[in-house]
Design a protein around this motif. Structure first.
Motif, mmCIF file in Angstrom:
data_model
loop_
_atom_site.group_PDB
_atom_site.id
_atom_site.type_symbol
_atom_site.label_atom_id
_atom_site.label_comp_id
_atom_site.label_asym_id
_atom_site.label_seq_id
_atom_site.Cartn_x
_atom_site.Cartn_y
_atom_site.Cartn_z
ATOM 1 N N LEU A 1 0.855 -1.184 0.000
ATOM 2 C CA LEU A 1 0.000 0.000 0.000
ATOM 3 C C LEU A 1 0.890 1.233 0.000
ATOM 4 O O LEU A 1 1.868 1.297 0.741
ATOM 5 C CB LEU A 1 -0.917 -0.004 1.224
ATOM 6 N N LEU A 2 0.539 2.214 -0.833
ATOM 7 C CA LEU A 2 1.336 3.432 -0.963
ATOM 8 C C LEU A 2 0.424 4.638 -1.072
ATOM 9 O O LEU A 2 -0.433 4.704 -1.966
ATOM 10 C CB LEU A 2 2.203 3.347 -2.227
ATOM 11 N N TYR A 3 0.576 5.593 -0.166
ATOM 12 C CA TYR A 3 -0.118 6.872 -0.316
ATOM 13 C C TYR A 3 0.633 7.694 -1.358
ATOM 14 O O TYR A 3 1.848 7.873 -1.266
ATOM 15 C CB TYR A 3 -0.172 7.623 1.014
ATOM 16 N N TYR A 4 -0.107 8.192 -2.354
ATOM 17 C CA TYR A 4 0.577 8.867 -3.462
ATOM 18 C C TYR A 4 -0.216 10.077 -3.937
ATOM 19 O O TYR A 4 -1.425 10.017 -4.162
ATOM 20 C CB TYR A 4 0.764 7.900 -4.637
ATOM 21 N N ASN A 5 0.504 11.189 -4.079
ATOM 22 C CA ASN A 5 -0.042 12.427 -4.631
ATOM 23 C C ASN A 5 0.751 12.749 -5.894
ATOM 24 O O ASN A 5 1.914 13.133 -5.811
ATOM 25 C CB ASN A 5 0.080 13.556 -3.605
ATOM 26 N N PRO A 6 0.149 12.592 -7.076
ATOM 27 C CA PRO A 6 0.904 12.823 -8.317
ATOM 28 C C PRO A 6 1.328 14.274 -8.518
ATOM 29 O O PRO A 6 2.130 14.555 -9.407
ATOM 30 C CB PRO A 6 -0.079 12.378 -9.409
ATOM 31 N N PHE A 7 0.819 15.170 -7.680
ATOM 32 C CA PHE A 7 1.174 16.585 -7.789
ATOM 33 C C PHE A 7 1.980 17.055 -6.578
ATOM 34 O O PHE A 7 2.064 18.249 -6.312
ATOM 35 C CB PHE A 7 -0.097 17.428 -7.970
ATOM 36 N N ASP A 8 2.575 16.110 -5.863
ATOM 37 C CA ASP A 8 3.405 16.432 -4.701
ATOM 38 C C ASP A 8 4.749 16.996 -5.156
ATOM 39 O O ASP A 8 5.039 17.072 -6.357
ATOM 40 C CB ASP A 8 3.614 15.171 -3.854
ATOM 41 N N THR A 9 5.598 17.352 -4.213
ATOM 42 C CA THR A 9 6.916 17.857 -4.568
ATOM 43 C C THR A 9 7.735 16.763 -5.242
ATOM 44 O O THR A 9 7.511 15.563 -5.010
ATOM 45 C CB THR A 9 7.672 18.342 -3.325
ATOM 46 N N LYS B 1 -13.938 16.058 -6.447
ATOM 47 C CA LYS B 1 -13.905 16.590 -7.806
ATOM 48 C C LYS B 1 -12.545 16.360 -8.472
ATOM 49 O O LYS B 1 -12.456 16.206 -9.688
ATOM 50 C CB LYS B 1 -14.237 18.074 -7.785
ATOM 51 N N LYS B 2 -11.491 16.321 -7.664
ATOM 52 C CA LYS B 2 -10.136 16.137 -8.193
ATOM 53 C C LYS B 2 -9.737 14.664 -8.302
ATOM 54 O O LYS B 2 -8.795 14.317 -9.021
ATOM 55 C CB LYS B 2 -9.137 16.847 -7.272
ATOM 56 N N LYS B 3 -10.430 13.817 -7.580
ATOM 57 C CA LYS B 3 -9.997 12.420 -7.449
ATOM 58 C C LYS B 3 -9.798 11.692 -8.773
ATOM 59 O O LYS B 3 -8.794 10.977 -8.931
ATOM 60 C CB LYS B 3 -10.988 11.655 -6.561
ATOM 61 N N PRO B 4 -10.707 11.819 -9.757
ATOM 62 C CA PRO B 4 -10.480 11.080 -11.009
ATOM 63 C C PRO B 4 -9.137 11.388 -11.657
ATOM 64 O O PRO B 4 -8.445 10.478 -12.141
ATOM 65 C CB PRO B 4 -11.647 11.537 -11.894
ATOM 66 N N GLU B 5 -8.745 12.645 -11.651
ATOM 67 C CA GLU B 5 -7.463 13.032 -12.246
ATOM 68 C C GLU B 5 -6.302 12.435 -11.459
ATOM 69 O O GLU B 5 -5.321 11.959 -12.049
ATOM 70 C CB GLU B 5 -7.337 14.553 -12.279
ATOM 71 N N TYR B 6 -6.401 12.442 -10.133
ATOM 72 C CA TYR B 6 -5.333 11.909 -9.288
ATOM 73 C C TYR B 6 -5.186 10.397 -9.481
ATOM 74 O O TYR B 6 -4.068 9.874 -9.555
ATOM 75 C CB TYR B 6 -5.606 12.233 -7.820
ATOM 76 N N VAL B 7 -6.315 9.701 -9.580
ATOM 77 C CA VAL B 7 -6.270 8.251 -9.792
ATOM 78 C C VAL B 7 -5.664 7.934 -11.158
ATOM 79 O O VAL B 7 -4.799 7.050 -11.284
ATOM 80 C CB VAL B 7 -7.677 7.636 -9.657
ATOM 81 N N ALA B 8 -6.077 8.662 -12.189
ATOM 82 C CA ALA B 8 -5.561 8.418 -13.543
ATOM 83 C C ALA B 8 -4.065 8.678 -13.623
ATOM 84 O O ALA B 8 -3.308 7.872 -14.199
ATOM 85 C CB ALA B 8 -6.313 9.291 -14.556
ATOM 86 N N ILE C 1 -19.282 7.790 -15.279
ATOM 87 C CA ILE C 1 -18.976 6.735 -16.240
ATOM 88 C C ILE C 1 -17.743 7.108 -17.061
ATOM 89 O O ILE C 1 -16.845 6.276 -17.288
ATOM 90 C CB ILE C 1 -20.192 6.477 -17.150
ATOM 91 N N GLN C 2 -17.653 8.358 -17.468
ATOM 92 C CA GLN C 2 -16.492 8.811 -18.219
ATOM 93 C C GLN C 2 -15.226 8.748 -17.390
ATOM 94 O O GLN C 2 -14.150 8.390 -17.904
ATOM 95 C CB GLN C 2 -16.716 10.235 -18.735
ATOM 96 N N HIS C 3 -15.315 9.052 -16.103
ATOM 97 C CA HIS C 3 -14.148 8.956 -15.223
ATOM 98 C C HIS C 3 -13.666 7.506 -15.112
ATOM 99 O O HIS C 3 -12.457 7.242 -15.083
ATOM 100 C CB HIS C 3 -14.475 9.508 -13.834
#
Length: 330
Positions: free
Chosen positions: A127-135, A181-188, A234-236
């Motif tokens: 398991l890994l906590y990950y933020n694709p927009f982190d530093t 609202k941001k979650k789909p982008e972060y998951v992708a 559905i699109q997400h």
């Protein structure tokens, strides 16, 4: 993509004959310990954890292709699983140091992939906590961490399941409306990152790309704001699925079995080629109250009556809509 013989054997051990992964997760540690303590109104003991995990494993694995356990409290439960059931073992320490920025991960210090295999693992889970927009610094620490684990799994020819959980503390609570609202982008973005061959990941164990609490009309909708319409949801699902070429499975992330089944139906409507599920609390979380009320006998009765129905309902949705894990390797 290529996959080796040892990894094929491990994957098949964790999947059913159709190549679908229908696994039950009982690798919870800190959160389960606290939940049992709260229900008992006393500190839960190691014996409580062993008893709970062994009972869940014994009664639910006849309906599962694999069970995910941890080496801290779950090894004794391996012997309780159904004969056909594969074993995944968690390699990471539970939780993270809140005094350090970035939710940095760490491994269990007395374990290695070799030792987990010797303990009975057919596959390794992280398991890994990950933020694709982190530093860049925090992301590099986590990326190198995954690369090392991937190399260790490759060296011992065992499947590597990565479970990235997205977050962003600058936005706020990841269960709130702003992050929904941001979650789909972060998951992708996260799925795309760890699809790269350098990480050695064989299966992504991913969150649903939406928060059902903010999908109007869903069973989980709390009437606290809408983050997406049904068509947007559905699109997400479609866009996040397209972010990876790896097999991926969905995790239940603590929602009820009814909500999880509804989200699987939404994934099916989106035409998503997912390869199964790894479902934990959605199937057994209400059994904690039963255990507190009457110990193992009460827990066993609840699991036989309700827990079994929960996992069978999820299995039905998965069997109708999921695709074999090996489809990604054709």
């Amino acid at each position: 993509m290529h996959i080796t013989r040892g990894k094929i054997a491990g994957m098949n051990a964790c999947a059913n004959e159709q190549g679908i992964i229908a696994a039950v997760a009982v690798d919870h540690r800190g959160n389960l310990l606290q939940a049992i303590s709260d229900a008992l109104d006393r500190p839960a003991t190691t014996e409580d954890m062993h008893a709970f995990k062994a009972t869940v494993t014994s009664i639910l694995t006849p309906h599962a292709s694999a069970v995910l356990l941890d080496p801290e409290y779950g090894l004794s439960a391996i012997a309780s699983r159904a004969e056909h059931t594969g074993v995944m073992l968690a390699y990471e320490q539970s939780g993270y140091d809140v005094s350090v920025a970035g939710r940095l991960p760490d491994l269990l210090p007395t374990w290695s992939v070799r030792r987990l295999i010797e303990a009975g693992a057919h596959a390794i889970k992280i398991l890994l906590y990950y933020n694709p927009f982190d530093t860049a610094e925090i992301k590099q620490i986590k990326q190198a961490y995954v690369e090392r684990i991937g190399a260790e799994c490759s060296a011992l020819d065992v499947p590597f399941f990565l479970e990235p959980l997205v977050y962003d503390e600058t936005i706020g609570d990841e269960r709130g409306p702003a992050f929904a609202k941001k979650k789909p982008e972060y998951v992708a973005q996260t799925m795309a990152e760890f699809t790269q061959p350098r990480y050695g990941v064989d299966v992504l164990k991913v969150e649903m790309p939406i928060n059902p609490a903010f999908l109007a009309g869903s069973r989980a909708f709390k009437n606290e704001g809408t983050a997406y319409t049904r068509q947007e949801a559905i699109q997400h699902f479609r866009e996040t699925a397209q972010a990876t070429t790896k097999p991926f499975i969905y995790l239940s992330a603590g929602v009820t079995d009814e909500v999880f089944s509804e989200m699987l139906e939404l994934a099916a409507e989106a035409g998503v080629n997912y390869s199964g599920v790894l479902c934990g609390r959605a199937t057994w979380q209400d059994g904690i109250t039963a255990y507190a009320r009457g110990g193992v006998p009460a827990l066993a009765q609840w699991l036989q009556e309700r827990g079994t129905r929960n996992i069978q309902a999820i299995n039905e949705a998965v069997q109708q809509n999921a695709v074999p894990w090996w489809k990604a390797y054709e």
